[in-house]
Scaffold this motif. Structure first.
Motif, mmCIF file in Angstrom:
data_model
loop_
_atom_site.group_PDB
_atom_site.id
_atom_site.type_symbol
_atom_site.label_atom_id
_atom_site.label_comp_id
_atom_site.label_asym_id
_atom_site.label_seq_id
_atom_site.Cartn_x
_atom_site.Cartn_y
_atom_site.Cartn_z
ATOM 1 N N ALA A 67 0.968 -0.813 0.135
ATOM 2 C CA ALA A 67 0.200 -0.208 0.210
ATOM 3 C C ALA A 67 1.046 1.116 -0.214
ATOM 4 O O ALA A 67 0.052 2.507 -0.540
ATOM 5 N N ASN A 68 1.955 1.076 0.283
ATOM 6 C CA ASN A 68 2.866 2.555 0.577
ATOM 7 C C ASN A 68 4.287 2.564 -0.844
ATOM 8 O O ASN A 68 4.540 1.352 -0.739
ATOM 9 N N GLN A 69 4.232 2.953 -1.421
ATOM 10 C CA GLN A 69 4.787 2.951 -3.027
ATOM 11 C C GLN A 69 6.401 2.790 -2.468
ATOM 12 O O GLN A 69 6.787 2.575 -3.102
ATOM 13 N N ARG A 70 6.938 3.618 -1.351
ATOM 14 C CA ARG A 70 7.952 3.716 -1.126
ATOM 15 C C ARG A 70 8.403 2.954 -0.724
ATOM 16 O O ARG A 70 9.872 2.828 -0.378
ATOM 17 N N GLN A 91 -0.140 -1.390 -5.904
ATOM 18 C CA GLN A 91 -0.695 -1.025 -5.081
ATOM 19 C C GLN A 91 -1.696 -2.067 -4.374
ATOM 20 O O GLN A 91 -1.830 -2.067 -3.290
ATOM 21 N N ASP A 92 -2.697 -2.351 -5.180
ATOM 22 C CA ASP A 92 -4.175 -2.992 -4.994
ATOM 23 C C ASP A 92 -3.543 -4.077 -5.402
ATOM 24 O O ASP A 92 -3.685 -4.837 -6.522
ATOM 25 N N PHE A 93 -3.604 -6.188 -4.139
ATOM 26 C CA PHE A 93 -3.459 -6.650 -4.198
ATOM 27 C C PHE A 93 -4.448 -7.304 -4.956
ATOM 28 O O PHE A 93 -3.893 -8.949 -5.291
ATOM 29 N N ARG A 94 -5.404 -7.286 -5.443
ATOM 30 C CA ARG A 94 -6.631 -7.217 -5.830
ATOM 31 C C ARG A 94 -5.946 -7.067 -7.439
ATOM 32 O O ARG A 94 -6.243 -8.379 -8.763
ATOM 33 N N LYS A 95 -5.011 -7.088 -8.541
ATOM 34 C CA LYS A 95 -4.309 -7.077 -9.464
ATOM 35 C C LYS A 95 -3.659 -7.904 -9.592
ATOM 36 O O LYS A 95 -3.419 -8.904 -10.178
ATOM 37 N N MET A 96 -2.905 -8.460 -8.288
ATOM 38 C CA MET A 96 -2.668 -9.943 -8.657
ATOM 39 C C MET A 96 -2.754 -10.699 -8.489
ATOM 40 O O MET A 96 -2.937 -12.045 -9.289
ATOM 41 N N LEU A 97 -4.262 -10.691 -7.657
ATOM 42 C CA LEU A 97 -5.349 -11.677 -7.716
ATOM 43 C C LEU A 97 -6.328 -12.262 -9.315
ATOM 44 O O LEU A 97 -6.397 -12.968 -9.812
ATOM 45 N N ASP A 98 -6.123 -11.186 -9.993
ATOM 46 C CA ASP A 98 -6.662 -10.609 -11.632
ATOM 47 C C ASP A 98 -6.297 -11.271 -12.347
ATOM 48 O O ASP A 98 -6.109 -11.738 -13.427
ATOM 49 N N ASP A 99 -4.494 -11.908 -12.017
ATOM 50 C CA ASP A 99 -4.040 -12.151 -13.234
ATOM 51 C C ASP A 99 -4.074 -13.931 -13.346
ATOM 52 O O ASP A 99 -3.164 -14.705 -11.994
ATOM 53 N N LEU A 208 1.139 7.202 -0.011
ATOM 54 C CA LEU A 208 0.552 5.966 0.582
ATOM 55 C C LEU A 208 -0.730 5.908 0.422
ATOM 56 O O LEU A 208 -1.892 6.855 0.625
ATOM 57 N N ASP A 209 -1.574 5.160 0.481
ATOM 58 C CA ASP A 209 -2.647 4.303 0.188
ATOM 59 C C ASP A 209 -3.492 3.347 1.168
ATOM 60 O O ASP A 209 -3.510 2.823 1.900
ATOM 61 N N TYR A 210 -4.060 5.427 2.348
ATOM 62 C CA TYR A 210 -3.532 4.992 3.402
ATOM 63 C C TYR A 210 -4.701 3.749 3.872
ATOM 64 O O TYR A 210 -5.436 2.986 4.829
ATOM 65 N N ASP A 211 -6.118 4.100 2.891
ATOM 66 C CA ASP A 211 -7.450 3.218 3.458
ATOM 67 C C ASP A 211 -6.916 1.703 2.936
ATOM 68 O O ASP A 211 -7.423 1.294 3.698
ATOM 69 N N LEU A 212 -6.282 1.574 2.432
ATOM 70 C CA LEU A 212 -6.236 0.573 1.692
ATOM 71 C C LEU A 212 -5.050 -0.336 2.986
ATOM 72 O O LEU A 212 -5.267 -1.866 3.636
ATOM 73 N N TRP A 213 -4.540 0.739 3.668
ATOM 74 C CA TRP A 213 -2.828 -0.207 4.406
ATOM 75 C C TRP A 213 -3.754 0.202 5.893
ATOM 76 O O TRP A 213 -3.782 -0.954 6.018
ATOM 77 N N CYS A 214 -5.040 0.379 5.889
ATOM 78 C CA CYS A 214 -6.002 0.238 7.369
ATOM 79 C C CYS A 214 -6.907 -1.252 6.924
ATOM 80 O O CYS A 214 -6.835 -1.573 7.946
ATOM 81 N N GLY A 215 -7.081 -1.473 5.826
ATOM 82 C CA GLY A 215 -7.622 -2.153 5.800
ATOM 83 C C GLY A 215 -8.992 -2.428 6.642
ATOM 84 O O GLY A 215 -10.047 -1.475 6.091
ATOM 85 N N PRO A 216 -9.434 -3.515 7.002
ATOM 86 C CA PRO A 216 -10.752 -4.262 7.719
ATOM 87 C C PRO A 216 -10.731 -3.426 8.855
ATOM 88 O O PRO A 216 -11.511 -3.398 9.723
ATOM 89 N N SER A 217 -8.985 -2.792 9.451
ATOM 90 C CA SER A 217 -8.934 -1.796 10.811
ATOM 91 C C SER A 217 -10.256 -0.097 10.523
ATOM 92 O O SER A 217 -9.702 -0.382 9.785
#
Length: 449
Positions: A67-70, A91-99, A208-217
């Motif tokens: 989620a953090n590009q750095r 950044q978004d792990f769903r792109k891996m899942l789509d492959d 930093l995609d902070y929304d994605l970083w927080c995720g379920p929390s």
């Protein structure tokens, strides 16, 4: 391209990630005898796993995800240094899942993402290596098991001591009856912890995609640092996050699944830093006629972890071993060392009041290759479809021991009765409410996986 130039290329800008070489559509690395992987979360632990994976000639790291590009540059450099190709950044792990080329993903994020990422990967037809702890609650741990079973996926949990040969030999020794009837087992996590400082609220950093970083929390105001490790909504606790290794080992050694009762004592006695989880914890579990005691503290600098000992050819000083396991049988006693410490069995003479070692098993396994051995097993299981050493269902039983102890603590150190078949507490609605964590939409573990 020299190492310096590669480093400059990978760290110059995240724009570089957009220019990475993309694999040809439809090309399958599995067809060339390579397992194609993506890794989610490449902070400290994720990079450790990468360093192990790039040793292999039968693996292709296609994706690096964070989620953090750095985080991309240091992780991509590990792959480049070893194999001279550029892994694709997302950044978004769903792109891996789509492959469709991706065979499996490695989940090395912080705790809050482990269960949901595992479930979503299983739903996408991917095998999973998920770091411990595999869940944030008893309920979402059960959902990871259901997902792996429904979609027939290989899910290996990162409790690597399961891959140590000397553990198998210890289990065989106990099963042979040489210890007698096991009436008591003790596990330890006694070491020096650290205070977690909480910085002031700051703007969310670029990249930093902070929304994605927080995720379920919960999506709380952004603060740098690891303040989130102090909160139940983000983290299972410093004790649980490490003690789970010993809990998994001891459960295998004594051959038990779920306890009848659990009761915790302890609290936040040392670190005045706002943490919700205890820094001192003493939990007792009853399994019929066998009692398990877990003793943990984060303020003991005089205890040693075997991995840090200068001479690993010798057995540790069991008295001061920070992560030891003790098995008390009616005939003999076993001391077992995590981190490649081997194990010893002692017997006593009541007439002369002394004990002596009667069986010793050296490690045959060095801490440095712990991850390598566990990945050996994972990759083999991807190919053979066998259950891995730390299969998700077995790992879940171990993880639940930690969750049950935490729930007892959160209810004022109350003794609780537990039904392992239904994975609920007996006649305790207040305790049952804590079997499931709260999830922030849209990152919600579904009722039906």
């Amino acid at each position: 391209m020299t190492s310096v130039n590669r480093r400059e290329f990978l760290n110059s800008s995240l724009g570089a990630a957009a220019t990475l070489t993309v694999l040809s559509p439809g090309k399958s690395w599995a067809a060339s005898n390579k397992v194609v992987l993506g890794i989610m979360g490449v902070g400290g632990r994720g990079r450790t796993l990468l360093r192990s994976l790039v040793k292999r000639s039968d693996v292709k790291i296609k994706y690096i995800c964070d989620a953090n590009q750095r985080q991309y540059g240091p992780a991509a450099e590990i792959v480049m240094e070893a194999h001279d190709y550029k892994a694709k950044f997302v950044q978004d792990f769903r792109k891996m899942l789509d492959d469709p080329e991706v065979d499996a993903i490695v989940v090395a994020t912080c705790d809050r993402w482990h269960a949901l990422a595992t479930i979503m990967a299983c739903q996408a037809g991917k095998d999973v290596y998920v770091e411990k702890p595999q869940s944030m609650s008893v309920w979402d741990g059960r959902k990871t098991v259901e997902a792996a079973d429904k979609y027939k996926r290989v899910v290996q949990v990162g409790m690597q001591t399961r891959s140590a040969p000397y553990l198998d030999k210890a289990v065989e020794y106990i099963r042979s009856g040489e210890l007698g009837d096991v009436r008591l087992a003790r596990v330890y996590l006694l070491q020096q912890g650290h205070r977690q400082n909480v910085a002031d609220e700051q703007p969310i950093p670029e990249g930093l995609d902070y929304d994605l970083w927080c995720g379920p929390s919960p999506m709380l105001p952004y603060r740098p640092g690891r303040w989130f490790h102090n909160l139940w909504d983000f983290y299972t606790g410093f004790i649980t996050a490490d003690l789970i290794h010993q809990m998994d080992i001891v459960r295998l050694l004594i051959g038990k699944k779920s306890p009848d009762t659990v009761c915790t004592a302890g609290g936040v006695y040392h670190f005045d830093d706002g943490r919700q989880q205890p820094d001192t914890q003493f939990t007792t579990y009853e399994f019929g006629k066998t009692t398990l005691v877990a003793e943990a503290g984060l303020w003991a600098p005089y205890m040693h972890r075997i991995v840090h000992l200068p001479d690993k050819s010798k057995y540790p000083d069991w008295q001061f071993s920070a992560t030891k396991i003790e098995i008390f049988g009616t005939k003999r006693f076993m001391a077992f060392g995590r981190h490649g410490g081997g194990w010893q069995v002692f017997e006593g003479d009541p007439k002369v009041r002394e004990s002596k070692p009667v069986h010793s098993e050296p490690s045959e396994w060095k801490f440095g290759n712990i991850v390598d051995l566990h990945f050996d097993n994972f990759i083999d299981c991807i190919r053979t479809r066998k259950k891995p050493k730390t299969d998700v269902a077995d790992g879940n039983l171990s993880m639940n021991l930690c969750h049950l102890g935490s729930i007892s603590y959160r209810l004022g150190n109350r003794k609780l009765r537990y039904d392992g078949k239904t994975e609920t507490f007996v006649g305790d609605a207040e305790a049952n409410k804590l079997l499931k964590m709260k999830y922030r939409k849209p990152w919600v573990v579904p009722d039906k996986v």
